[in-house]
Design an enzyme around this catalytic site. Structure first.
Site, PDB file in Angstrom:
ATOM      1  N   THR A   1      -8.321  11.080  -1.351  1.00  0.00           N
ATOM      2  CA  THR A   1      -7.608   9.887  -1.266  1.00  0.00           C
ATOM      3  C   THR A   1      -8.790   8.679  -1.277  1.00  0.00           C
ATOM      4  O   THR A   1      -8.166   7.341  -1.366  1.00  0.00           O
ATOM      5  CB  THR A   1      -7.192   9.333   0.180  1.00  0.00           C
ATOM      6  OG1 THR A   1      -7.620   9.799   1.230  1.00  0.00           O
ATOM      7  CG2 THR A   1      -5.475  10.528   0.489  1.00  0.00           C
TER       8      THR A   1
ATOM      9  N   GLU B   1      -2.700   0.790  -1.754  1.00  0.00           N
ATOM     10  CA  GLU B   1      -4.174   0.700  -0.629  1.00  0.00           C
ATOM     11  C   GLU B   1      -5.211   0.621  -1.810  1.00  0.00           C
ATOM     12  O   GLU B   1      -6.623   0.767  -1.253  1.00  0.00           O
ATOM     13  CB  GLU B   1      -4.253   2.200  -0.098  1.00  0.00           C
ATOM     14  CG  GLU B   1      -3.335   2.374   1.708  1.00  0.00           C
ATOM     15  CD  GLU B   1      -3.504   3.776   2.457  1.00  0.00           C
ATOM     16  OE1 GLU B   1      -4.340   3.861   2.670  1.00  0.00           O
ATOM     17  OE2 GLU B   1      -2.574   3.696   3.257  1.00  0.00           O
TER      18      GLU B   1
ATOM     19  N   ARG C   1      -7.181   5.121  -2.961  1.00  0.00           N
ATOM     20  CA  ARG C   1      -8.151   3.842  -2.491  1.00  0.00           C
ATOM     21  C   ARG C   1      -9.105   3.627  -3.472  1.00  0.00           C
ATOM     22  O   ARG C   1      -8.917   2.133  -3.414  1.00  0.00           O
ATOM     23  CB  ARG C   1      -8.567   4.099  -1.683  1.00  0.00           C
ATOM     24  CG  ARG C   1      -8.065   3.905   0.204  1.00  0.00           C
ATOM     25  CD  ARG C   1      -7.921   4.007   1.595  1.00  0.00           C
ATOM     26  NE  ARG C   1      -7.416   4.482   2.547  1.00  0.00           N
ATOM     27  CZ  ARG C   1      -7.442   5.755   1.949  1.00  0.00           C
ATOM     28  NH1 ARG C   1      -8.828   6.646   2.020  1.00  0.00           N
ATOM     29  NH2 ARG C   1      -6.755   6.434   3.192  1.00  0.00           N
TER      30      ARG C   1
ATOM     31  N   VAL D   1       5.603   3.430   5.651  1.00  0.00           N
ATOM     32  CA  VAL D   1       4.694   4.898   5.786  1.00  0.00           C
ATOM     33  C   VAL D   1       3.579   4.535   6.994  1.00  0.00           C
ATOM     34  O   VAL D   1       3.007   3.878   6.144  1.00  0.00           O
ATOM     35  CB  VAL D   1       4.180   6.173   4.581  1.00  0.00           C
ATOM     36  CG1 VAL D   1       3.056   7.108   5.406  1.00  0.00           C
ATOM     37  CG2 VAL D   1       5.677   6.043   3.722  1.00  0.00           C
TER      38      VAL D   1
ATOM     39  N   TRP E   1      -9.483   2.171   8.021  1.00  0.00           N
ATOM     40  CA  TRP E   1     -10.171   1.241   6.486  1.00  0.00           C
ATOM     41  C   TRP E   1      -9.074   0.740   5.799  1.00  0.00           C
ATOM     42  O   TRP E   1      -9.857   0.106   5.077  1.00  0.00           O
ATOM     43  CB  TRP E   1      -8.973   2.937   5.491  1.00  0.00           C
ATOM     44  CG  TRP E   1      -7.507   2.518   5.415  1.00  0.00           C
ATOM     45  CD1 TRP E   1      -5.764   2.654   5.751  1.00  0.00           C
ATOM     46  CD2 TRP E   1      -6.854   1.677   4.422  1.00  0.00           C
ATOM     47  NE1 TRP E   1      -5.254   2.043   5.523  1.00  0.00           N
ATOM     48  CE2 TRP E   1      -5.780   1.463   4.437  1.00  0.00           C
ATOM     49  CE3 TRP E   1      -7.228   0.909   3.257  1.00  0.00           C
ATOM     50  CZ2 TRP E   1      -4.707   0.713   3.811  1.00  0.00           C
ATOM     51  CZ3 TRP E   1      -6.727  -0.134   2.648  1.00  0.00           C
ATOM     52  CH2 TRP E   1      -5.007  -0.616   2.704  1.00  0.00           C
TER      53      TRP E   1
ATOM     54  N   ASN F   1     -12.952  13.365  12.792  1.00  0.00           N
ATOM     55  CA  ASN F   1     -13.354  13.368  13.932  1.00  0.00           C
ATOM     56  C   ASN F   1     -13.647  15.287  13.526  1.00  0.00           C
ATOM     57  O   ASN F   1     -12.745  15.747  12.314  1.00  0.00           O
ATOM     58  CB  ASN F   1     -12.243  13.420  14.099  1.00  0.00           C
ATOM     59  CG  ASN F   1     -11.081  13.651  14.167  1.00  0.00           C
ATOM     60  OD1 ASN F   1     -10.745  12.673  12.578  1.00  0.00           O
ATOM     61  ND2 ASN F   1      -9.762  14.879  14.161  1.00  0.00           N
TER      62      ASN F   1
ATOM     63  N   ASP G   1      -9.997  11.053  17.984  1.00  0.00           N
ATOM     64  CA  ASP G   1      -9.587  10.792  16.063  1.00  0.00           C
ATOM     65  C   ASP G   1     -10.214  10.579  16.047  1.00  0.00           C
ATOM     66  O   ASP G   1      -9.545   9.345  15.087  1.00  0.00           O
ATOM     67  CB  ASP G   1      -7.436  11.187  16.435  1.00  0.00           C
ATOM     68  CG  ASP G   1      -7.470  10.723  14.984  1.00  0.00           C
ATOM     69  OD1 ASP G   1      -8.335  11.508  14.280  1.00  0.00           O
ATOM     70  OD2 ASP G   1      -6.517  10.633  14.297  1.00  0.00           O
TER      71      ASP G   1
ATOM     72  N   GLU H   1      -6.619  17.172   9.899  1.00  0.00           N
ATOM     73  CA  GLU H   1      -5.673  17.898  11.374  1.00  0.00           C
ATOM     74  C   GLU H   1      -5.892  18.799  10.356  1.00  0.00           C
ATOM     75  O   GLU H   1      -5.369  19.343  11.356  1.00  0.00           O
ATOM     76  CB  GLU H   1      -5.303  16.424  11.318  1.00  0.00           C
ATOM     77  CG  GLU H   1      -5.550  15.423  11.943  1.00  0.00           C
ATOM     78  CD  GLU H   1      -6.583  14.851  11.747  1.00  0.00           C
ATOM     79  OE1 GLU H   1      -6.767  14.051  10.715  1.00  0.00           O
ATOM     80  OE2 GLU H   1      -7.156  13.888  12.657  1.00  0.00           O
TER      81      GLU H   1
ATOM     82  N   LYS I   1     -13.841   3.360  14.274  1.00  0.00           N
ATOM     83  CA  LYS I   1     -12.102   3.230  15.644  1.00  0.00           C
ATOM     84  C   LYS I   1     -12.226   3.173  16.629  1.00  0.00           C
ATOM     85  O   LYS I   1     -11.748   2.546  17.225  1.00  0.00           O
ATOM     86  CB  LYS I   1     -12.011   4.785  14.291  1.00  0.00           C
ATOM     87  CG  LYS I   1     -10.323   5.307  13.819  1.00  0.00           C
ATOM     88  CD  LYS I   1     -10.114   6.510  13.601  1.00  0.00           C
ATOM     89  CE  LYS I   1      -8.907   6.666  13.025  1.00  0.00           C
ATOM     90  NZ  LYS I   1      -8.353   7.964  13.287  1.00  0.00           N
TER      91      LYS I   1
HETATM   92 CA    CA Z   1      -8.525  11.526  11.876  1.00  0.00          CA
END
Ligand code: CA
Length: 627
Positions: A184, A87, A140, A582, A412, A278, A324, A202, A351
């Site tokens: 990340t 990524e 990333r 994934v 992303w 979120n 989310d 999460e 999003k």
């Molecule tokens: Ca999330």
């Protein structure tokens, strides 16, 4: 040797090395001025989004619409297997390409030939960290500053490596995976500081981002995105104000607001911008709150002073979110004329399906329109930008189908800008839906994902969900749909002044790949099935399509100029954690992966593992593509 001794030793070694490498060819110093001017010539790619405003617009035009069909592979470099998708956006400086791959392994190769210069493995304790990663073993990107490459390690460390040797210069700790945090995103540089955020929204985490001295690694400040445990004192007045927008019971579960992708910087306004994730757990019922709680500063843009981390303004996209809708997507800055007025704006294709244009000095809303199918809201208040939420989109035990899905209308995959045309190229998922429902048997677990949903990963994993109920009808929708029978993914050319789609190309999606735009009237797009595609920037005519053979796990393209030749570089390929792709998104529990993010049926990715590679293209390149 302790860290300080390593730092001292390396800086001494660095002085010798620089003077040794030097005669006639002193590496260019990448300081604040160099980063501020990054992207003006397009020769190098010095920061994640190319410029402080993250425009991903390069003025390079050796490759243009008339000759792009001659683009071919110059060389490739095998980046190594292990864990997930590619990524990362590579950096290019002083003739060297730097990039990061699975498990934060970082490499440097000659940008002309692909010959490896060094490779560094942070030796992450994979068994311990893996269960704390929500969405693939990915990183990333990197930052570069004053002779160092700054590496975010997925286990919560920040490490500076000597750019010439790949040897560690300093190491700092941002967070611990034992506390459910991972890193990340790519670090960014502002005023001599490296700024980084933590993923894990999460999980039971309290989101934050923080600044370290880019030369020494020393901690400078931290900004929490949510107020934290209400039984403890507030760090500042901003936290006290935020706490009034939460139910205290909900805050005991961390709060979420993770910072896992977007940042940008305006040196003139002295403001640093961050997108926040979120609130957690997703379901408002799980947070034991009514619909009147906004949950600051989750699902927002926050603007802070880079020297102190002090909040200057915030703009919340999704008050009281329960779908989310992280608001961490690409934050791009532009100076544009709107209704006869010159405006300094910050933009996000969220999003949640709306394209937002906000005044980046004051935080005042300018405009917002749906670029994808939206059912959770009827629109945005014209004055404030606050969403007019469809009452039917709030859910309890009975599932409610909502668009966009939790994967988002845009995730992303980086956008890019063409300043002359006033267009932003958005990798989007036009029609995505997820049925949200609250698991009334939900109990909070402090060591794992908690979404409060009746299905999917992280949903009632500790308690059997309630008996499935028939779904309610979907709320009425606004915004465009994908054409009948078409895949949900597309590249949109979005007119930022008039807030409307100028052209659309039918490939890609909100996650995977990404774009770069150039002075050659081109937009390059990498799509999750492995293709590198180029379109004319003004009309969207497809002028190039190369199947790279990597078929999945694709990262964004960059461009640079070296020895009089323009190159296009990208990394792609799955890291080999099993044959399955994934899903490329933050917190995708229970969601169907759009067809466009799955490998082509019967293709190499369809079951077989793909060795991840860095691919570099130029005009008349004639190396062989991976089979
Ligand atoms: Ca999330």
């Amino acid at each position: 040797m302790n860290v300080r001794q390593v730092a001292l030793w390396t800086s001494i070694a660095g002085v010798f090395l620089w003077s040794w490498v030097a005669p006639g060819q002193q590496p260019r110093r990448i300081d604040d001025a160099a980063l501020r001017n990054a992207g003006k010539t397009g020769e190098e790619w010095l920061s994640y989004g190319l410029t402080p405003g993250e425009t991903r617009y390069s003025p390079l035009k050796q490759i243009d619409a008339s000759n792009v069909s001659r683009l071919g592979l110059e060389w490739s470099y095998e980046v190594g297997r292990g864990g997930g998708n590619q990524e990362a956006t590579p950096l290019m400086s002083n003739g060297t390409l730097y990039n990061i791959t699975n498990w934060s392994i970082t490499y440097a190769v000659d940008a002309r030939t692909g010959k490896e210069k060094w490779r560094w493995d942070p030796e992450v304790n994979r068994g311990t960290v893996q269960p704390k990663i929500c969405c693939g073993v990915v990183n990333r990107g990197l930052a570069i500053y004053e002779g160092n490459i700054i590496v975010p390690v997925i286990d919560g460390r920040l490490v500076a490596l000597n750019a010439e040797t790949g040897k560690p210069v300093w190491e700092s700790r941002v967070a611990y995976p034992q506390n459910n945090y991972t890193i990340t995103m790519a670090p960014r540089i502002a005023k001599g500081k490296v700024i980084i955020g933590v993923a894990g929204g999460e999980f039971p985490t309290r989101g934050f981002f923080e600044a370290h001295d880019a030369k020494t690694g020393q901690f400078v400040w931290r900004f929490y995105t949510v107020p934290g445990d209400p039984s403890k004192p507030f760090e500042n007045e901003d936290m006290r104000r935020a706490a009034a927008t939460w139910d205290p019971e909900g805050l005991k579960m961390g709060g979420g607001g993770s910072v896992w992708d977007a940042m940008s910087y305006d040196p003139d306004a002295d403001l640093f911008y961050v997108g926040t994730g979120n609130a957690g757990p997703w379901a408002a019922d799980a947070r034991k709150q009514g619909k009147d709680k906004d949950n600051l500063y989750a699902a927002s843009i926050v603007a802070v002073r880079p020297d102190t981390g002090k909040l200057v303004w915030y703009f919340q996209m999704v008050p009281g979110d329960e779908w989310d809708y992280d608001s961490v997507q690409h934050l791009m800055l532009a100076d544009v004329t709107i209704k006869g007025q010159q405006r300094k704006v910050i933009m996000q294709a969220n999003k949640d399906g709306f394209y937002y244009v906000v005044d980046r000095v004051t935080g005042k809303f300018i405009s917002g329109q749906p670029f994808a199918r939206v059912t959770w809201a009827k629109g945005l208040n014209e004055e404030t930008g606050r969403p007019i939420i469809n009452p039917e989109s709030y859910y309890h035990e009975q599932p409610v189908p909502i668009a966009p899905s939790n994967g988002g209308a845009h995730n992303w995959a980086p956008m890019s800008f063409n300043p002359a045309l006033g267009l932003v190229y958005v990798p989007a998922t036009i029609s995505g839906t997820r049925a949200f429902s609250f698991n009334s048997n939900f109990t909070y677990n402090e060591n794992q994902m908690n979404t409060g949903q009746a299905g999917g990963r992280g949903a009632g994993a500790n308690v059997a969900p309630a008996k499935p109920l028939p779904p309610l009808p979907p709320p009425p929708g606004i915004g465009p749909l994908a054409p009948e029978g078409a895949a949900p993914g597309a590249l949109l050319a979005w007119d930022i002044v008039n807030q409307k789609e100028r052209w659309r190309a039918p490939a890609g999606g909100g996650s995977g790949g990404g774009t770069v735009s150039t002075g050659g009237n081109l937009v390059f797009q990498v799509v999750p099935d492995g293709r590198l595609i180029a379109y004319t920037a003004d009309k969207g005519e497809r002028v190039l399509e190369i199947q790279t053979g990597l078929r999945g796990g694709m990262g964004p393209p960059i461009t640079y100029m070296l020895g009089g030749k323009q190159y296009i570089a990208l990394a792609g390929g799955q890291g080999g954690r099993g044959a399955a792709v994934v899903p490329n998104r933050e917190a995708a529990p229970g969601t169907t992966v759009p067809a466009t993010t799955a490998p082509a049926a019967g293709g190499r990715g369809g079951g077989a593992q793909v060795a991840p590679k860095l691919l570099v293209f130029a005009l008349d390149g004639n190396a062989r593509l991976p089979e």
